[in-house]
Motif scaffolding. Structure first.
Motif, PDB file in Angstrom:
ATOM      1  N   ASP A 208      -7.531 -32.961  44.119  1.00  0.00           N
ATOM      2  CA  ASP A 208      -8.248 -32.070  43.249  1.00  0.00           C
ATOM      3  C   ASP A 208      -7.814 -30.359  43.908  1.00  0.00           C
ATOM      4  O   ASP A 208      -7.550 -29.417  43.247  1.00  0.00           O
ATOM      5  CB  ASP A 208      -9.578 -32.004  43.199  1.00  0.00           C
ATOM      6  CG  ASP A 208      -9.651 -33.225  42.043  1.00  0.00           C
ATOM      7  OD1 ASP A 208      -8.883 -33.330  41.198  1.00  0.00           O
ATOM      8  OD2 ASP A 208     -10.835 -33.940  42.052  1.00  0.00           O
ATOM      9  N   SER A 212      -5.291 -27.569  42.228  1.00  0.00           N
ATOM     10  CA  SER A 212      -5.941 -26.566  41.718  1.00  0.00           C
ATOM     11  C   SER A 212      -5.617 -25.057  42.571  1.00  0.00           C
ATOM     12  O   SER A 212      -5.737 -24.211  42.032  1.00  0.00           O
ATOM     13  CB  SER A 212      -7.441 -26.678  41.783  1.00  0.00           C
ATOM     14  OG  SER A 212      -7.880 -27.660  41.243  1.00  0.00           O
ATOM     15  N   THR A 217      -7.770 -20.796  41.609  1.00  0.00           N
ATOM     16  CA  THR A 217      -8.652 -20.655  42.834  1.00  0.00           C
ATOM     17  C   THR A 217      -8.419 -19.475  43.807  1.00  0.00           C
ATOM     18  O   THR A 217      -9.116 -19.250  44.616  1.00  0.00           O
ATOM     19  CB  THR A 217      -8.264 -21.937  43.664  1.00  0.00           C
ATOM     20  OG1 THR A 217      -7.054 -21.890  44.072  1.00  0.00           O
ATOM     21  CG2 THR A 217      -8.596 -23.044  43.068  1.00  0.00           C
ATOM     22  N   LEU A 228     -13.310 -33.094  41.475  1.00  0.00           N
ATOM     23  CA  LEU A 228     -13.621 -32.572  40.276  1.00  0.00           C
ATOM     24  C   LEU A 228     -13.909 -33.665  39.374  1.00  0.00           C
ATOM     25  O   LEU A 228     -14.457 -33.550  38.096  1.00  0.00           O
ATOM     26  CB  LEU A 228     -12.408 -31.783  39.609  1.00  0.00           C
ATOM     27  CG  LEU A 228     -12.243 -30.393  40.049  1.00  0.00           C
ATOM     28  CD1 LEU A 228     -10.724 -29.871  39.602  1.00  0.00           C
ATOM     29  CD2 LEU A 228     -12.990 -29.307  40.168  1.00  0.00           C
ATOM     30  N   GLN A 271     -11.502 -29.120  34.768  1.00  0.00           N
ATOM     31  CA  GLN A 271     -11.387 -27.701  35.745  1.00  0.00           C
ATOM     32  C   GLN A 271     -12.598 -26.868  35.473  1.00  0.00           C
ATOM     33  O   GLN A 271     -12.653 -25.701  36.071  1.00  0.00           O
ATOM     34  CB  GLN A 271     -10.105 -27.139  35.604  1.00  0.00           C
ATOM     35  CG  GLN A 271      -8.934 -28.028  36.344  1.00  0.00           C
ATOM     36  CD  GLN A 271      -7.632 -27.647  35.944  1.00  0.00           C
ATOM     37  OE1 GLN A 271      -7.269 -27.255  34.888  1.00  0.00           O
ATOM     38  NE2 GLN A 271      -6.846 -27.673  37.020  1.00  0.00           N
ATOM     39  N   LEU A 274     -14.354 -24.724  38.190  1.00  0.00           N
ATOM     40  CA  LEU A 274     -13.740 -23.901  38.841  1.00  0.00           C
ATOM     41  C   LEU A 274     -13.808 -22.339  38.115  1.00  0.00           C
ATOM     42  O   LEU A 274     -13.873 -21.123  38.558  1.00  0.00           O
ATOM     43  CB  LEU A 274     -12.063 -23.947  38.924  1.00  0.00           C
ATOM     44  CG  LEU A 274     -11.922 -25.094  40.098  1.00  0.00           C
ATOM     45  CD1 LEU A 274     -10.064 -25.596  39.924  1.00  0.00           C
ATOM     46  CD2 LEU A 274     -12.296 -24.935  41.477  1.00  0.00           C
ATOM     47  N   ARG A 312      -7.649 -28.029  28.103  1.00  0.00           N
ATOM     48  CA  ARG A 312      -6.525 -27.312  29.162  1.00  0.00           C
ATOM     49  C   ARG A 312      -5.938 -25.950  29.094  1.00  0.00           C
ATOM     50  O   ARG A 312      -6.112 -25.170  30.026  1.00  0.00           O
ATOM     51  CB  ARG A 312      -5.358 -28.234  29.243  1.00  0.00           C
ATOM     52  CG  ARG A 312      -4.777 -27.935  30.522  1.00  0.00           C
ATOM     53  CD  ARG A 312      -3.243 -29.036  30.442  1.00  0.00           C
ATOM     54  NE  ARG A 312      -3.591 -30.437  30.714  1.00  0.00           N
ATOM     55  CZ  ARG A 312      -3.016 -31.350  30.660  1.00  0.00           C
ATOM     56  NH1 ARG A 312      -1.677 -31.119  30.687  1.00  0.00           N
ATOM     57  NH2 ARG A 312      -3.403 -32.613  30.797  1.00  0.00           N
TER      58      ARG A 312
END
Length: 381
Positions: A208, A212, A217, A228, A271, A274, A312
């Motif tokens: 992950d 990411s 990030t 995640l 996600q 994040l 997504r």
């Protein structure tokens, strides 16, 4: 002497908060009774017929049945166990003797006490929630992502720790300095225990964390073992308190009026932690998160494409909206000739088209991604 466990301390704190809420509702009951008794006395005094209070022992026996019948059990029990119950019972029976219908009055008073009890309990919960949220933010800003920070937030004693931090802060102690020092100690403990357990002292980078890496990030403090797949743990790893997560989710829904279903898809996306971490980071820097999120309603290019991938696309759109400066134009970026970009990418082998000479890039392709001219036939010097 056996020290109470974190779970026992948490249970005690809850019991204390509940007891305080009930006692406050009892205070409200006393107030209403005092007002009613004052009105009774005033009316009887005007008529020159003010009655004496009935016998306390007899009144207590009669009134207890009335109270048990019309008030919630926790409130009625607290009333009957109170030192002033005989006086309250006298007031009740004096009202009844004066012509007041207790079967009509007590349910209404009961509603008042229940409202007070629930308000006090809700306020205590809010204060506790805001307190832990504040110190979760302090952890995020003071300690690097890793096992120590996660251990603090996942501990059953975390609410008690946050309460202690708040108390120390109120007394002028530099809590962040303590946290920084405690972190060094925590790292030493983590490594020592890991060594005994024959585990790796330094966590390997998780899938992950690897996947990411990039725009999602950039600028964020992400742990190497980011998970995640476990939403609750991922939020702890990123120092996002549950109340913060709920607030961030609410901000997204408010930014997308009429698109609540899509907003829920964003919040439920793998996600999402994040995105929440990005929002938390922006808040710590005083940036207007809500203004950035408003772009999700202005630029709806995330709607284009397969329905199964809306979540997504929304994650990417939300991240773009949060990173783009306020005032910058909204809308999808320039289209890229993916074939040309892929053919010149250093991460993949040349395609057949590249061997013969890639097609010229469409407008908007970066200069370093444009395909070069096709090689000339024949030998070169």
């Amino acid at each position: 002497m056996t020290m109470p466990t974190p779970e026992e301390r948490a249970g005690e704190a809850y019991a204390e908060a509940a007891a305080e809420a009930v006692q406050t509702s009892v205070m409200a009951f006393r107030l209403v009774m005092a007002i009613a008794d004052a009105v009774r006395r005033q009316q009887q005094k005007k008529a020159g017929k003010e009655d004496e209070l009935p016998d306390a022992e007899k009144a207590a026996a009669e009134a207890s049945e009335e109270v048990k019948k019309f008030l919630p059990e926790d409130i009625s029990t607290a009333l009957l166990e109170g030192a002033d119950w005989p006086q309250l019972a006298q007031q009740l029976m004096a009202l009844k003797r004066a012509g007041v219908d207790l079967e009509t009055m007590l349910p209404r008073v009961g509603e008042i006490t229940v409202t007070v009890r629930d308000q006090v309990a809700a306020n205590a919960e809010r204060v506790a929630r805001e307190g832990t949220e504040e110190w979760a933010k302090a952890l995020r800003e003071t300690l690097p992502a890793g096992p120590v920070r996660e251990a603090i937030l996942s501990s059953p004693a975390w609410p008690e720790m946050a309460k202690t931090m708040a108390t120390l802060n109120e007394r002028g102690v530099d809590v962040r300095a303590i946290l920084a020092s405690a972190h060094e100690e925590g790292v030493g403990v983590d490594q020592a225990v890991a060594k005994v357990l024959s585990a790796a002292e330094v966590p390997t980078t998780s899938r992950d964390a690897t996947l990411s890496y990039g725009p999602l990030t950039t600028g964020l403090d992400i742990p190497k073992d980011l998970d995640l797949g476990d939403r609750e743990r991922a939020l702890r790893q990123l120092s996002i308190a549950p109340s913060e997560n709920q607030r961030f989710a609410r901000m997204v829904r408010e930014a997308m009026p009429g698109a609540e279903r899509e907003a829920d898809l964003l919040v439920s996306a793998r996600q999402w932690p994040l995105v929440a971490a990005r929002m938390a980071d922006m808040e710590s820097k005083g940036q207007p998160v809500a203004e950035h999120l408003a772009r999700l309603s202005k630029d709806t290019s995330w709607q284009e494409g397969p329905q199964s991938q809306v979540g997504r696309r929304l994650v990417q759109a939300a991240n773009d909206a949060l990173r783009k400066p306020v005032g910058a134009s909204v809308g999808p970026g320039p289209k890229v000739n993916t074939a040309a970009a892929r053919s010149t990418s250093p991460s993949v082998g040349p395609t057949k088209a590249a061997a013969k000479g890639a097609a010229p890039a469409e407008p908007g392709v970066a200069a370093h991604r444009e395909a070069g001219p096709a090689p000339k036939s024949g030998k070169t010097r």
